[in-house]
Design a protein around this motif. Sequence first.
Motif, short mmCIF file in Angstrom:
data_model
loop_
_atom_site.label_atom_id
_atom_site.label_comp_id
_atom_site.label_asym_id
_atom_site.label_seq_id
_atom_site.Cartn_x
_atom_site.Cartn_y
_atom_site.Cartn_z
N ALA A 198 -84.02 -44.29 17.69
CA ALA A 198 -82.96 -45.19 17.22
C ALA A 198 -83.19 -46.61 17.71
CB ALA A 198 -81.60 -44.68 17.71
N LEU A 199 -83.78 -46.76 18.90
CA LEU A 199 -84.02 -48.09 19.45
C LEU A 199 -85.22 -48.78 18.81
CD1 LEU A 199 -83.48 -47.33 23.25
CD2 LEU A 199 -81.90 -48.55 21.73
N THR A 200 -86.28 -48.01 18.53
CA THR A 200 -87.53 -48.61 18.10
C THR A 200 -87.88 -48.40 16.63
OG1 THR A 200 -88.87 -46.64 18.62
CG2 THR A 200 -88.43 -48.21 20.43
N GLY A 201 -87.23 -47.42 16.02
CA GLY A 201 -87.59 -47.06 14.65
C GLY A 201 -88.84 -46.21 14.58
N GLN A 202 -89.37 -45.79 15.72
CA GLN A 202 -90.61 -45.00 15.77
C GLN A 202 -90.29 -43.59 16.27
OE1 GLN A 202 -93.61 -46.34 14.74
NE2 GLN A 202 -92.41 -48.16 14.20
N ALA A 203 -90.70 -42.59 15.50
CA ALA A 203 -90.55 -41.20 15.94
C ALA A 203 -91.69 -40.83 16.86
CB ALA A 203 -90.50 -40.26 14.74
N ALA A 204 -91.36 -40.34 18.05
CA ALA A 204 -92.39 -40.01 19.06
C ALA A 204 -92.31 -38.55 19.46
CB ALA A 204 -92.22 -40.90 20.27
N PHE A 205 -91.88 -37.68 18.53
CA PHE A 205 -91.71 -36.28 18.89
C PHE A 205 -93.00 -35.50 18.95
CE2 PHE A 205 -87.75 -37.76 17.01
CZ PHE A 205 -86.82 -37.30 17.92
N ARG A 206 -94.06 -36.06 18.37
CA ARG A 206 -95.36 -35.39 18.42
C ARG A 206 -96.40 -36.34 19.02
NH1 ARG A 206 -92.99 -33.32 13.80
NH2 ARG A 206 -93.09 -31.05 13.59
N LEU A 237 -78.06 -28.57 30.79
CA LEU A 237 -78.98 -29.70 30.71
C LEU A 237 -80.03 -29.50 29.61
CD1 LEU A 237 -79.85 -32.41 32.13
CD2 LEU A 237 -81.45 -31.00 33.45
N THR A 238 -80.46 -28.27 29.41
CA THR A 238 -81.57 -28.04 28.47
C THR A 238 -81.17 -27.33 27.19
OG1 THR A 238 -82.17 -26.01 29.68
CG2 THR A 238 -83.33 -28.04 30.27
N TYR A 239 -79.96 -26.72 27.13
CA TYR A 239 -79.63 -26.10 25.84
C TYR A 239 -78.95 -27.11 24.92
CZ TYR A 239 -74.73 -24.57 27.13
OH TYR A 239 -73.41 -24.47 27.49
N GLU A 240 -78.98 -26.81 23.63
CA GLU A 240 -78.54 -27.75 22.59
C GLU A 240 -79.30 -29.07 22.67
OE1 GLU A 240 -76.91 -25.98 20.83
OE2 GLU A 240 -75.46 -24.79 21.94
N GLY A 241 -80.58 -28.97 23.03
CA GLY A 241 -81.43 -30.15 23.12
C GLY A 241 -81.74 -30.49 24.56
N THR A 242 -83.03 -30.49 24.91
CA THR A 242 -83.45 -30.83 26.27
C THR A 242 -83.29 -32.33 26.51
OG1 THR A 242 -85.73 -31.27 25.60
CG2 THR A 242 -85.18 -28.98 26.18
N PRO A 243 -83.31 -32.76 27.77
CA PRO A 243 -83.26 -34.21 28.04
C PRO A 243 -84.38 -34.97 27.34
CG PRO A 243 -82.95 -32.97 30.07
CD PRO A 243 -83.33 -31.98 29.02
N GLU A 244 -85.55 -34.33 27.27
CA GLU A 244 -86.68 -34.99 26.61
C GLU A 244 -86.39 -35.24 25.14
OE1 GLU A 244 -88.19 -32.80 30.18
OE2 GLU A 244 -86.83 -32.33 28.55
N MET A 245 -85.82 -34.25 24.46
CA MET A 245 -85.54 -34.41 23.03
C MET A 245 -84.47 -35.46 22.79
SD MET A 245 -87.79 -32.50 21.74
CE MET A 245 -87.32 -32.60 20.01
N HIS A 246 -83.42 -35.45 23.60
CA HIS A 246 -82.38 -36.47 23.42
C HIS A 246 -82.90 -37.87 23.77
CE1 HIS A 246 -79.21 -33.78 22.29
NE2 HIS A 246 -79.41 -33.02 23.33
N THR A 247 -83.79 -37.96 24.76
CA THR A 247 -84.41 -39.24 25.07
C THR A 247 -85.18 -39.77 23.87
OG1 THR A 247 -84.58 -38.68 27.42
CG2 THR A 247 -86.05 -40.40 26.58
N ASP A 295 -90.50 -18.25 21.36
CA ASP A 295 -91.57 -19.25 21.45
C ASP A 295 -91.21 -20.58 20.81
OD1 ASP A 295 -93.35 -17.45 22.76
OD2 ASP A 295 -93.75 -16.50 20.83
N HIS A 296 -90.00 -20.71 20.31
CA HIS A 296 -89.64 -21.94 19.59
C HIS A 296 -88.20 -22.32 19.91
CE1 HIS A 296 -93.38 -21.76 17.36
NE2 HIS A 296 -93.15 -20.48 17.16
N GLY A 297 -88.06 -23.33 20.79
CA GLY A 297 -86.75 -23.84 21.15
C GLY A 297 -86.55 -25.23 20.60
N SER A 298 -87.26 -26.22 21.19
CA SER A 298 -87.12 -27.60 20.74
C SER A 298 -87.76 -27.85 19.37
CB SER A 298 -87.75 -28.55 21.77
OG SER A 298 -87.05 -28.50 22.99
N ASP A 299 -88.58 -26.91 18.92
CA ASP A 299 -89.29 -27.06 17.64
C ASP A 299 -88.84 -25.97 16.67
OD1 ASP A 299 -91.04 -27.75 15.62
OD2 ASP A 299 -92.80 -26.87 16.59
N PRO A 300 -87.59 -26.00 16.21
CA PRO A 300 -87.11 -24.91 15.35
C PRO A 300 -87.81 -24.84 14.01
CG PRO A 300 -85.51 -26.71 15.38
CD PRO A 300 -86.55 -27.02 16.42
#
Length: 396
Positions: free
Chosen positions: A388-396, A372-382, A147-152
């Motif tokens: 890094a570009l904006t200084g704003q964390a948008a993971f949640r 494409l999705t293991y070791e980080g999905t495209p969404e997470m890498h995006t 139940d926990h991949g991108s959110d370890p």
Amino acid sequence: MSTKTPAPKADPLDLAGIDDLLSPEEKAVRAAVRQVCDRAVDPYIAEWFESGDLPAIRELARELGTLGLLGMHLEGYGCPGMSAVDYGLACLELEASDSGIRSLVSVQGSLAMYAIRRHGSEEQKREWLPRMASGDAIGCFGLTEPDHGSDPGSMRTRARRDGGDWVLDGTKMWITNGSVAQVAVVWAGTDEGVRGFVVPTDTPGFTARAIKHKMSLRASVTSELVLESVRLPASAALPEVRGLRGPLSCLNEARYGILWGSMGAARSAFRAALAYAGERSQFGRPIGGFQLTQAKLAQMAVELTNGTLLALHLGRRKDTVGLRPEQVSLGKLNNVTKALEICRTARTILGANGISLEYPVIRHMNNLESVLTYEGTPEMHTLVIGQALTGQAAFR
């Protein structure tokens, strides 16, 4: 009169002349890996993929260990300490044969061995690294859960102290090498934060079950790990790290190998499409003579060139000043996405033959759906890049 020497004929697989940027030593590493893949992998890989098994995994691990490919970028304890570019070139050649073979090497070296080398005790390093480097012991890396991949950080696997011991309970999912491993690096939540543990797989309470019915990475051992009251001595904990920075540091190493490896899968599919376009005739001429087919081939060559140059640039950076996480995410996101596009385009050039295991294209295409999705999905890498570009964390 001009005495200028005619320019050599262009290599269709390297129009930009990237090979000229490699040293003789780097080319020798690449050639050695290609030689072992030609002999020990390529004649059998379609059969392994079709059967959904990697029956020769232990023998293959020892052969790869003999060549120095297991933990090749680590130093000491039986590891050769080669450069990041050497390791990247090896990953490219391994994945040109199959993503599952590259996964075997990268999970062994960049996840399990790297975790022990960077965060382990001297005792743990001496016990495991030489055996893992030789291929006599196979390792796995237990982070992802059902139940926990991108959110370890929300993992449910727990480790609690009981006297002088640790007791682990939980489940890990989609673990490469899991059911054939002799040692697992398992991450668990504790009262002190996330901790890593070096777990011999013959410890009572530890079980690993192979995952079947996969349509991707079929020539790879993928497993579920179950830990039921697994009792470990205090010395089993990785002493040098607390929190998610431990497993994330390992994932960055694995992602670096992927951004090279994906270009190997892309090269293999492109090579197959280019050859097929020259051999397949329709309307009285090879299909490579039609403009739309040439447009596909040209775009594939551009993306393959761009991705390989990006991998080489990041490798040179890693060998000199190091890499930041967003730079690894940039490489992984771009190269796997473009490699998948190349494979899909190659499939259209081959037509119905593109879905046959007589050619490597559909195998690489299916494998890359997982890459494409293991070791980080495209969404997470995006989002890593976005932060890094904006200084704003948008993971949640």
